[in-house]
Structures are given as C-alpha cells and as structure tokens.
Design an enzyme around this catalytic site. Structure first.
Site, PDB file in Angstrom:
ATOM      1  N   LYS A 179      55.988  49.432  61.156  1.00 43.41           N
ATOM      2  CA  LYS A 179      54.841  48.668  60.653  1.00 43.41           C
ATOM      3  C   LYS A 179      54.895  48.669  59.127  1.00 43.41           C
ATOM      4  O   LYS A 179      54.971  49.728  58.517  1.00 43.41           O
ATOM      5  CB  LYS A 179      53.538  49.295  61.161  1.00 43.41           C
ATOM      6  N   ASP A 186      46.130  53.183  62.424  1.00 47.39           N
ATOM      7  CA  ASP A 186      47.221  52.215  62.530  1.00 47.39           C
ATOM      8  C   ASP A 186      47.534  51.807  63.963  1.00 47.39           C
ATOM      9  O   ASP A 186      48.242  50.823  64.185  1.00 47.39           O
ATOM     10  CB  ASP A 186      48.501  52.783  61.902  1.00 47.39           C
TER      11      ASP A 186
END
Length: 273
Positions: A10, A126
């Site tokens: 990510k 996240d």
C-alpha cells in the site's frame, strides 16, 4: 481446502494529518494506491490455527497472536495453517502487516459468511483500505474509503533497511491540525498529470519521520537524482520512499541506477493502481 492470496504493498501518494480525536486516534486524508509487488499467503483449512513465515523478510516476524495475520484469522473465525511469504520490508510504511491481514479477511469471506468490513478497522487504520486494495481516498481514522480512478503509475519503491515504528513518528509531528486535500480529486489522463497535482499535496509525516530515521533523507535525495523522475515522496510513516516516472522503463532504469549505488537497499520498480 487450499487457497492463495496476494497482499500488495500500500503506497500513500499523499498523507494529510487533519486532526486528533479525544481518544487519541489521528484523522487522516490520504490518497492510496497499490503496487504489483507484495506478500503472498497460502491457506490450508484445518481444526487449529497455525502460522509459519518464509521469504526475504521472514526474520523476526512473529508466528503467534502478535501477528496481524493471526489476529485477522481469529477475528474471522478461520482455522487452519497459513504460510506467509514475506517479501515486503518491516516497518516500511507500505502497509505490509495490514495488507496481510486484509488478505486473510478476503480469503475468509470467500470461504464463509463473515463481514470483513466489520472486522477490518479493529485491526488497524490501514486495513480497510488494504481490504479494498485499489486506488482510494482514505479519510477519518481509516474507515472512510472512496474509490478513485487513477491512471497506471510507473513507480520505484526504495527502502534503506530501516524499520520505523509509527508511534515515535506521530510523537514528533509538530502540528496535528493540517489542511486536507482539495474536496475533489481531478481525473488524471497520464502519470505526468497526476504527479503535477500530487506535487501540491503532502505527506505530513515525512519531516517527523526523518527526525526519527535520518537515513530517509538519503533515499529521497537518491530518487530525486534519477533520470525522468516526476515526483518523490515518503510513504506512510516511513521508511519506504517512492518516485513516479512517465514510463515503467524509466522506473526500471532508476532501479538499476540506485541498485548499483546502494546494493543493500530494497528497490522495486512497479506499477501503482
């Protein structure tokens, strides 16, 4: 039953810290994208939960409840053996553990009737974005996910082998009330257009991370010196930094240049989307 899952890196193209709640959670406004490099997980159903780790960055990875993979499986009620092939550096600001946990939740959803969205945020800020695993605007404390259309972005990811804990970086942040991104993110036709817009945005954790890990500055300098670079920025709370390029060929050439100069750094040319 066996299954496999990919847990992509990510990348925070932006990370604006816009406030802090009374419970201590930070409010964020972040544009995230995902790479075509990441960890891989192999699942074998069974009566008991067991975790093993292999791969380039397997050293030091826990194989008990302290690992987010274990926590995600337990929260989803999934049992069996999980082999984690760890290819992403630890403490690198690219959501490795969160993406691993999200891969567990996706697999458990496919094999059962759990609602992964209900579990994701409990595992970390996240994890909801990693569960979506495509370009998105992430707001609130991570629970607000808005899909964003981005062109494929040729990029180079570089980590200097420094693990940066998130807590000290937030502690070093001087201001927690910063401006968010513009209300509307435009539609970009090319990586050049996207990079031009991103240059006017920020990662508010970049400066405090460099006080915790000064080696990050050397990575950003090295990326800035590469040919055809459009943008350089640290991802997340560090220490991985990324650069955008007009073509994947340019990203591969930059990876070669930096790899020769810094053979101990982790360098991966990739496409973000």
């Amino acid at each position: 039953m066996k299954a496999e899952a990919f847990a992509p890196a990510k990348i925070n193209l932006t990370l604006h810290v816009t406030g802090q709640r009374d419970d201590g959670y930070h409010m964020l406004d972040s544009l995230v994208a995902f790479a075509d490099v990441g960890d891989r997980l192999t699942f074998s159903s069974g009566p008991n939960l067991a975790l093993s780790v292999a791969g380039e960055f397997s050293s030091g990875v826990p194989i008990d409840h302290s690992n987010l993979v274990w926590q995600a499986a337990e929260a989803a009620g999934w049992t069996g053996s999980i082999l984690l092939d760890k290819q992403l550096p630890h403490g690198g600001g690219i959501g490795g553990g969160s993406s691993d946990a999200a891969a567990v939740l996706r697999t458990a959803t496919a094999q059962g009737s759990i609602n992964a969205n209900d579990i994701a945020l409990s595992l970390g800020a996240d994890v909801p974005a990693c569960l979506y695993a495509a370009a998105a605007r992430m707001r609130g404390i991570g629970e607000q996910i808005e899909p964003i259309n981005l062109p494929p972005l040729p990029a180079l990811l570089v980590n200097p082998g420094i693990a940066v804990p998130t807590g000290p970086v937030f502690s070093a942040l001087q201001c927690r009330e910063n401006a968010p991104m513009p209300a509307r993110i435009p539609t970009f036709k090319t990586p050049v257009d996207c990079a031009a817009w991103l240059r006017n945005q920020r990662n508010d954790l970049e400066a405090p991370a460099m006080t915790v890990a000064p080696g990050i500055a050397a990575v950003l300098d090295a990326l800035s010196d590469t040919r055809d670079v459009l943008l350089t920025r640290m991802s997340g709370s560090g220490s991985t930094c990324m650069a955008l390029y007009p073509t994947l060929k340019a990203a591969h050439f930059a990876a070669y240049e930096i790899g020769v100069a810094q053979p101990n750094w982790w360098c991966r040319a990739t496409m973000l989307s």
